[in-house]
Motif scaffolding. Structure first.
Motif, PDB file in Angstrom:
ATOM      1  N   VAL A 224     -20.765  19.587 -26.001  1.00  0.00           N
ATOM      2  CA  VAL A 224     -21.503  18.620 -26.811  1.00  0.00           C
ATOM      3  C   VAL A 224     -21.195  18.849 -28.289  1.00  0.00           C
ATOM      4  N   ALA A 225     -21.287  20.111 -28.717  1.00  0.00           N
ATOM      5  CA  ALA A 225     -21.139  20.430 -30.135  1.00  0.00           C
ATOM      6  C   ALA A 225     -19.728  20.173 -30.659  1.00  0.00           C
ATOM      7  N   ILE A 226     -18.757  20.015 -29.773  1.00  0.00           N
ATOM      8  CA  ILE A 226     -17.385  19.775 -30.234  1.00  0.00           C
ATOM      9  C   ILE A 226     -17.266  18.451 -30.993  1.00  0.00           C
ATOM     10  N   TYR A 227     -18.249  17.584 -30.847  1.00  0.00           N
ATOM     11  CA  TYR A 227     -18.227  16.297 -31.551  1.00  0.00           C
ATOM     12  C   TYR A 227     -19.029  16.326 -32.857  1.00  0.00           C
ATOM     13  N   PHE A 228     -19.562  17.518 -33.220  1.00  0.00           N
ATOM     14  CA  PHE A 228     -20.443  17.622 -34.372  1.00  0.00           C
ATOM     15  C   PHE A 228     -19.802  18.406 -35.511  1.00  0.00           C
ATOM     16  N   THR A 229     -20.281  18.163 -36.717  1.00  0.00           N
ATOM     17  CA  THR A 229     -19.882  18.992 -37.851  1.00  0.00           C
ATOM     18  C   THR A 229     -20.522  20.367 -37.690  1.00  0.00           C
ATOM     19  N   GLU A 230     -20.045  21.344 -38.465  1.00  0.00           N
ATOM     20  CA  GLU A 230     -20.613  22.691 -38.373  1.00  0.00           C
ATOM     21  C   GLU A 230     -22.101  22.691 -38.707  1.00  0.00           C
ATOM     22  N   GLN A 231     -22.482  21.930 -39.725  1.00  0.00           N
ATOM     23  CA  GLN A 231     -23.895  21.856 -40.099  1.00  0.00           C
ATOM     24  C   GLN A 231     -24.724  21.275 -38.954  1.00  0.00           C
ATOM     25  N   ASP A 232     -24.203  20.246 -38.289  1.00  0.00           N
ATOM     26  CA  ASP A 232     -24.931  19.637 -37.177  1.00  0.00           C
ATOM     27  C   ASP A 232     -24.943  20.540 -35.950  1.00  0.00           C
ATOM     28  N   LYS A 233     -23.917  21.355 -35.768  1.00  0.00           N
ATOM     29  CA  LYS A 233     -23.935  22.322 -34.669  1.00  0.00           C
ATOM     30  C   LYS A 233     -25.091  23.307 -34.843  1.00  0.00           C
ATOM     31  N   ARG A 235     -27.809  22.824 -36.510  1.00  0.00           N
ATOM     32  CA  ARG A 235     -29.038  22.048 -36.296  1.00  0.00           C
ATOM     33  C   ARG A 235     -29.301  21.846 -34.811  1.00  0.00           C
ATOM     34  N   LEU A 236     -28.252  21.519 -34.053  1.00  0.00           N
ATOM     35  CA  LEU A 236     -28.361  21.313 -32.611  1.00  0.00           C
ATOM     36  C   LEU A 236     -28.902  22.552 -31.915  1.00  0.00           C
ATOM     37  N   PHE A 237     -28.258  23.698 -32.153  1.00  0.00           N
ATOM     38  CA  PHE A 237     -28.636  24.891 -31.407  1.00  0.00           C
ATOM     39  C   PHE A 237     -29.965  25.462 -31.867  1.00  0.00           C
ATOM     40  N   ARG A 238     -30.322  25.236 -33.098  1.00  0.00           N
ATOM     41  CA  ARG A 238     -31.662  25.655 -33.535  1.00  0.00           C
ATOM     42  C   ARG A 238     -32.736  24.793 -32.886  1.00  0.00           C
ATOM     43  N   ASN A 239     -32.449  23.492 -32.746  1.00  0.00           N
ATOM     44  CA  ASN A 239     -33.377  22.623 -32.022  1.00  0.00           C
ATOM     45  C   ASN A 239     -33.574  23.114 -30.589  1.00  0.00           C
ATOM     46  N   LEU A 240     -32.472  23.428 -29.927  1.00  0.00           N
ATOM     47  CA  LEU A 240     -32.551  23.903 -28.548  1.00  0.00           C
ATOM     48  C   LEU A 240     -33.249  25.258 -28.480  1.00  0.00           C
ATOM     49  N   GLY A 241     -32.957  26.133 -29.456  1.00  0.00           N
ATOM     50  CA  GLY A 241     -33.549  27.460 -29.454  1.00  0.00           C
ATOM     51  C   GLY A 241     -35.056  27.435 -29.548  1.00  0.00           C
ATOM     52  N   ARG A 242     -35.604  26.446 -30.237  1.00  0.00           N
ATOM     53  CA  ARG A 242     -37.062  26.338 -30.356  1.00  0.00           C
ATOM     54  C   ARG A 242     -37.720  26.072 -29.009  1.00  0.00           C
TER      55      ARG A 242
END
Length: 281
Positions: A224-233, A235-242
């Motif tokens: 999934v993250a391969i389509y995101f910028t580093e900043q959005d990656k 953000r993505l994993f911090r969202n999931l981590g919560r």
């Protein structure tokens, strides 16, 4: 008559808009992707070019066209048991250890909470349900909930329907699993009710906070993250981590790594698989 190719300015404008609505980052080399994915919508809306189409999409108060853009752009590449290693990890390590911990804690029924992030048309969710069924024999004594999230309304609707074509079945489903876990419906195949009952699907943008869920024991977020910028990656994993339980596991794509990107996660290895857990404070 076909539309003229995207201009540089149109590509910039479309890339910015697509990033805003679904987080997918398309660089200057992806003009062909926008042209190929949106060609049908260009004809449907009788737009003379991509600038006119963008104008119509932004002016669509009901967001119907925006939804069609998301459905067209987001990649729904998936298959049953795609890349076998994560499912072996699930079967032989993560689930047995999770169940042991829940039994030791005296939890009845044993709760199991799994998320498939960017679930596409549901094959990962149902592959996970099959692993659980084959591991446990039956679901008595367990409270199993598998949540599939995707930004595409079309993908979520298809996954919820739980009926797959022969071509989709042939991509990853063995004949013995097919006979045990599906039933024929005409020339298609329907997931059996016991497995379907474990799954819930809903639309979500993974770059936004995930709506309230109980702590998740296992999160799949593969390729999934391969389509995101580093900043959005991040953000993505911090969202999931919560939403990940303290002893939960995060499984990402085989070619992906978040080491150095998200220091709050610690990589763990099992045979050929790598997964991540929250670091101890």
């Amino acid at each position: 008559m076909s539309a003229a190719p995207l201009t540089s300015d149109e590509l910039t404008a479309w890339s910015r808009f697509i990033h805003e609505i679904c987080g997918v980052h398309l660089d200057g080399s992806k003009g062909y992707l926008i042209e190929s994915r949106l060609a049908g919508l260009l004809r449907e809306t009788a737009s003379g070019g991509y600038a006119e189409l963008l104008y119509k999409v932004k002016g669509d108060a009901g967001h119907t066209l925006r939804t069609k853009i998301i459905n067209a752009i987001t990649t729904n590449e998936t298959s049953f048991f795609r890349d076998a290693s994560p499912f072996e990890l699930l079967r032989h390590k993560l689930l047995p250890e999770l169940i042991d911990r829940r039994n030791q804690a005296g939890l009845r029924p044993v709760p199991i909470r799994i998320l498939s992030a960017a679930c596409s048309t549901g094959q990962e969710v149902y592959s996970t349900a099959i692993v659980l069924k084959e591991l446990l024999g039956n679901f008595r004594g367990y409270d199993i909930r598998i949540l599939g999230l995707d930004i595409s309304d079309a993908a979520v609707a298809y996954a919820s329907y739980a009926i797959f074509s022969r071509m989709e079945i042939d991509r990853g489903m063995t004949s013995d699993k097919l006979s045990r876990h599906f039933e024929p419906v005409g020339d298609r195949w329907k997931v059996r009710d016991e497995l379907r009952a474990t799954a819930t699907f809903r639309r979500a943008n993974l770059l936004e906070p995930i709506a309230s869920t109980p702590p998740l024991d296992i999160i799949f977020c593969r390729n999934v993250a391969i389509y995101f910028t580093e900043q959005d990656k991040i953000r993505l994993f911090r969202n999931l981590g919560r939403n990940l339980a303290r002893d939960g596991a995060l499984i990402i794509g085989a070619t992906e790594s978040i080491t150095g990107l998200c220091p709050e996660f610690e990589p763990k290895r099992y045979l050929r698989s790598v997964y991540y857990q929250k670091r101890e404070n």
